[in-house]
Design an enzyme around this catalytic site. Sequence first.
Site, short mmCIF file in Angstrom:
data_model
loop_
_atom_site.label_atom_id
_atom_site.label_comp_id
_atom_site.label_asym_id
_atom_site.label_seq_id
_atom_site.Cartn_x
_atom_site.Cartn_y
_atom_site.Cartn_z
N LEU A 124 -35.95 25.02 3.92
CA LEU A 124 -35.51 23.83 4.64
C LEU A 124 -35.63 22.60 3.74
CD1 LEU A 124 -37.26 24.43 8.09
CD2 LEU A 124 -34.94 25.08 7.38
N GLY A 161 -32.73 20.78 2.43
CA GLY A 161 -31.42 20.40 1.93
C GLY A 161 -31.43 19.85 0.51
N CYS A 192 -31.52 16.74 -0.64
CA CYS A 192 -32.48 15.66 -0.94
C CYS A 192 -33.80 16.22 -1.44
CB CYS A 192 -32.71 14.81 0.30
SG CYS A 192 -33.96 13.53 0.07
N GLY A 202 -19.96 11.63 -8.82
CA GLY A 202 -19.86 11.55 -7.37
C GLY A 202 -20.12 12.88 -6.68
N HIS A 260 -50.94 -13.35 -3.34
CA HIS A 260 -50.96 -13.63 -4.78
C HIS A 260 -52.15 -12.91 -5.40
CE1 HIS A 260 -50.67 -15.91 -8.53
NE2 HIS A 260 -51.98 -16.12 -8.43
#
Length: 463
Positions: free
Chosen positions: A38, A40, A42, A269, A442
């Site tokens: 699982l 994909g 990415c 692409g 800061h």
Amino acid sequence: MKEFDVAIIGSGPGGYVAAIRAGILGLKTALIEKDPFLGGTCLHRGCIPTKALLHTAELFDEIKKSREIGIDVSGATLDMTRVQARKQAVVDKFAKGVAFLMKKRKVEVFTGLGSFVDANTIRIAGDGGAESIRARHIIIATGSAPAHLPHLKPNGTSIVDSDMILKMTDVPASLAVIGSGAVGTEFASVFASYGSEVHLIELLPRLLPIEDEECSAQLERSLKARGMKCYTSTEVTEAQVTKSGVTLSLKKPDGTATLDVTRVLVATGRRPVLDGLNHEAIGVKMNGRFVAVDEFNRTSVPNIYAIGDVTPSPALAHVASREGVLAVDHLAGKHVQTINYRAVPNCTYSHPEVASVGLTERAAREAGYDVRVGKFPFSALAKAMILGDTSGFVKIVADKRYDEVLGVHIIGPKATELIAEATLGIKMETTVEEVANTIHAHPTLAEAMLEAAHGVYGEAIHI
């Protein structure tokens, strides 16, 4: 035949997030994935492995200049086998986490290639045969794959795509990267740090063409300062595989040339993955090569939704995830907030990093806004000096009439982290005054956002 409230085809960052959301809402959910794991593209071939390689590159660069900050490290070398092993360990751990979440949310996972039989039935063809399931609602989340050019077809060795290069265990002496979008620029940055002679080739007039022009110009200067060779307005017309690598024929503004390299990465692409889905046969309409959807990510077939890279929206993992949640909430009958695609952050994790949200300066002017711009360089920021990374800037594009922040563009250290504040600002339609009056800690890199806001009025403090 098993029946579900919702079935999701594809387990990338759109699909698995949609499945988790459906489980949270108490829907009986099926998740269909053709790969044996699982997550994909990415997780396995994109966002996560590339960022692991980029992190190694960043550390290697830091080690090489460590004497500047008082740490003497000698003889540091790169071990690509171990680099790849560490990358894979990160991927595997996260994949196990996704699988655990499916069990936690009672999502039933099916392994195989899903295709439509009708608007409520999916046939799943796996290694052990085929079976069918039914669902009241179905979400298409099949993602994308690298797009190949006819004259630049990868062979897996000397010419590779972004999937193939992730498996390489060597550092090529020279690498030509064709395409300077986020994928190409990130890999160019990685291998420049690893020691390759990198040639970054872009057909359009500037690098990262979707970004603000000033960011593109700064990126090119920074990459050239790192020793990278950049070619814009340049077309690769031919690729000849040789014994030592590849010879590229280039068409440049000033004529033609050839370039000999060890390896070529084609990063021109991606294309939607819809092969074998049989979606059009059941009435799902297309928008060119993409699935047509409405503002709720619903297709022309009312009970079928599509999310992520198969739709015309930005092909980004975080967009797919948000669309997955939207689609599930809508089919579950919940009140939903549609997506403002102007408030989507774009991130390139190169060195320097580039991130943006909203309109570029050019786009804002073309849209008719009376534009004011504030810009603040990291070179004037104490935290950037401490980090030893002072290239780049934060740029705010604002509307003079209403003081609204229209876009924010960052190039420099931790740009991909800093963009979160700007994304919230764009979504909330914040004004420059609100940013300028917000106290920023800061010393931090985020102070550059504060200073850029003051800069819109010509009142930056530290420059």
